[in-house]
Design a protein around this motif. Structure first.
Motif, mmCIF file in Angstrom:
data_model
loop_
_atom_site.group_PDB
_atom_site.id
_atom_site.type_symbol
_atom_site.label_atom_id
_atom_site.label_comp_id
_atom_site.label_asym_id
_atom_site.label_seq_id
_atom_site.Cartn_x
_atom_site.Cartn_y
_atom_site.Cartn_z
ATOM 1 N N LEU A 85 0.812 -1.221 0.000
ATOM 2 C CA LEU A 85 0.000 0.000 0.000
ATOM 3 C C LEU A 85 0.842 1.266 0.000
ATOM 4 N N GLN A 86 0.263 2.297 -0.619
ATOM 5 C CA GLN A 86 0.862 3.637 -0.599
ATOM 6 C C GLN A 86 0.028 4.512 0.347
ATOM 7 N N THR A 87 0.519 5.700 0.641
ATOM 8 C CA THR A 87 -0.099 6.531 1.687
ATOM 9 C C THR A 87 -1.608 6.758 1.465
ATOM 10 N N GLY A 88 -2.012 6.903 0.199
ATOM 11 C CA GLY A 88 -3.426 7.163 -0.096
ATOM 12 C C GLY A 88 -4.324 5.963 0.166
ATOM 13 N N GLN A 89 -3.734 4.810 0.457
ATOM 14 C CA GLN A 89 -4.539 3.602 0.663
ATOM 15 C C GLN A 89 -4.723 3.243 2.148
ATOM 16 N N GLN A 90 -4.473 4.219 3.036
ATOM 17 C CA GLN A 90 -4.711 3.942 4.459
ATOM 18 C C GLN A 90 -6.159 3.494 4.714
ATOM 19 N N PRO A 91 -7.175 4.120 4.023
ATOM 20 C CA PRO A 91 -8.547 3.627 4.226
ATOM 21 C C PRO A 91 -8.692 2.142 3.871
ATOM 22 N N ALA A 92 -7.997 1.688 2.827
ATOM 23 C CA ALA A 92 -8.073 0.262 2.457
ATOM 24 C C ALA A 92 -7.459 -0.594 3.562
ATOM 25 N N SER A 93 -6.351 -0.131 4.135
ATOM 26 C CA SER A 93 -5.728 -0.886 5.221
ATOM 27 C C SER A 93 -6.688 -1.032 6.395
ATOM 28 N N ILE A 94 -7.414 0.047 6.693
ATOM 29 C CA ILE A 94 -8.374 0.001 7.811
ATOM 30 C C ILE A 94 -9.526 -0.946 7.468
ATOM 31 N N THR A 95 -10.045 -0.815 6.258
ATOM 32 C CA THR A 95 -11.155 -1.688 5.834
ATOM 33 C C THR A 95 -10.764 -3.163 5.911
ATOM 34 N N ASP A 152 4.893 1.172 -8.912
ATOM 35 C CA ASP A 152 4.887 2.568 -9.329
ATOM 36 C C ASP A 152 5.735 3.336 -8.315
ATOM 37 N N ALA A 153 6.995 3.524 -8.655
ATOM 38 C CA ALA A 153 7.959 4.102 -7.711
ATOM 39 C C ALA A 153 7.730 5.587 -7.455
ATOM 40 N N SER A 154 6.726 6.186 -8.106
ATOM 41 C CA SER A 154 6.455 7.604 -7.834
ATOM 42 C C SER A 154 5.622 7.761 -6.560
ATOM 43 N N LEU A 155 5.104 6.648 -6.031
ATOM 44 C CA LEU A 155 4.223 6.712 -4.855
ATOM 45 C C LEU A 155 5.019 6.501 -3.567
ATOM 46 N N ASP A 156 4.511 7.031 -2.447
ATOM 47 C CA ASP A 156 5.164 6.875 -1.142
ATOM 48 C C ASP A 156 4.498 5.747 -0.348
ATOM 49 N N PRO A 157 5.293 4.989 0.393
ATOM 50 C CA PRO A 157 4.730 3.834 1.106
ATOM 51 C C PRO A 157 3.940 4.217 2.349
ATOM 52 N N LEU A 158 2.890 3.453 2.613
ATOM 53 C CA LEU A 158 2.214 3.520 3.909
ATOM 54 C C LEU A 158 3.015 2.651 4.868
ATOM 55 N N LEU A 159 3.328 3.189 6.047
ATOM 56 C CA LEU A 159 4.159 2.466 7.009
ATOM 57 C C LEU A 159 3.376 2.154 8.280
#
Ligand SMILES: Cc1cc2nc3c(=O)[nH]c(=O)nc-3n(C[C@H](O)[C@H](O)[C@H](O)COP(=O)(O)O)c2cc1C
Length: 171
Positions: A85-95, A152-159
């Protein structure tokens, strides 16, 4: 902050909460591991126990709690996918880590070449053929052979670190 709030010590037989706190000091990325169950329905959960294992053959592993709703599907499916996941996918991580009736309802996805669900806009995706399932105490150790990897290396990781979502800070 006092020493008590920042330090801890675990010994075999102690409260597992302290062991979790110790393990939580290992900063990781966050993934959603997915597959289709035997009726063709998508299944998956949030996982940070993701590790590369081997380059030749290309193997990776994830650990899935034996009581997870998707454990049966993931350990018997011929293929599964690890969506990093990338930072914008935090909602997916929660779901995918909470009891939501339809985890795939709010998260755009499509079937990958190997048949497993791919979450749209992931940082990287590893499509795997099941290589082996090993006993890991209260978890299954699921080993996959990578058949396709994309990123897609332009995205930042969710940590994940110490039980909280984090982002990379560049100095
Ligand atoms: C950041 C994060 C990492 C997680 N890593 C794992 C993991 O590696 N393995 C696992 O089995 N569960 C992990 N979980 C917990 C599952 O996502 C959660 O228990 C899930 O909701 C299982 O529920 P289910 O039984 O509805 O599938 C993690 C949760 C979070 C938030």
């Amino acid at each position: 902050m006092t020493d008590q709030a920042t330090k801890g010590e675990y010994r075999s037989g102690h409260d597992p909460r302290t062991l979790r706190d110790a393990l939580g000091c290992f900063a990781t990325g966050v993934t959603v591991v997915t597959c289709l169950d035997d009726s063709g329905k998508p299944a998956g959960l949030t996982v940070n126990s993701f590790t590369s294992v081997s380059l030749d053959p290309p193997l990776l592993l994830v650990c899935v709690h034996k009581m997870a709703a998707s454990a049966e599907a993931l350990t018997t499916a011929s293929h599964f996918a690890v969506n990093v996941l990338q930072t914008g996918q935090q909602p997916a991580s929660i779901t995918f880590s909470t009891r939501v009736e339809d985890r795939f309802g709010d998260t755009p996805w499509s079937c990958g070449e190997a048949g497993a669900p791919i979450l749209k806009d992931s940082l990287s995706v590893f499509e795997c053929e099941r290589y082996g399932v090993h006993d890991g105490g209260d978890h299954h150790i699921l080993v996959g052979q990578v058949v396709k990897a994309s990123f897609d290396a332009s995205l930042d990781p969710l940590l994940s670190f110490r039980g909280r979502y984090r982002r990379l800070h560049f100095d």
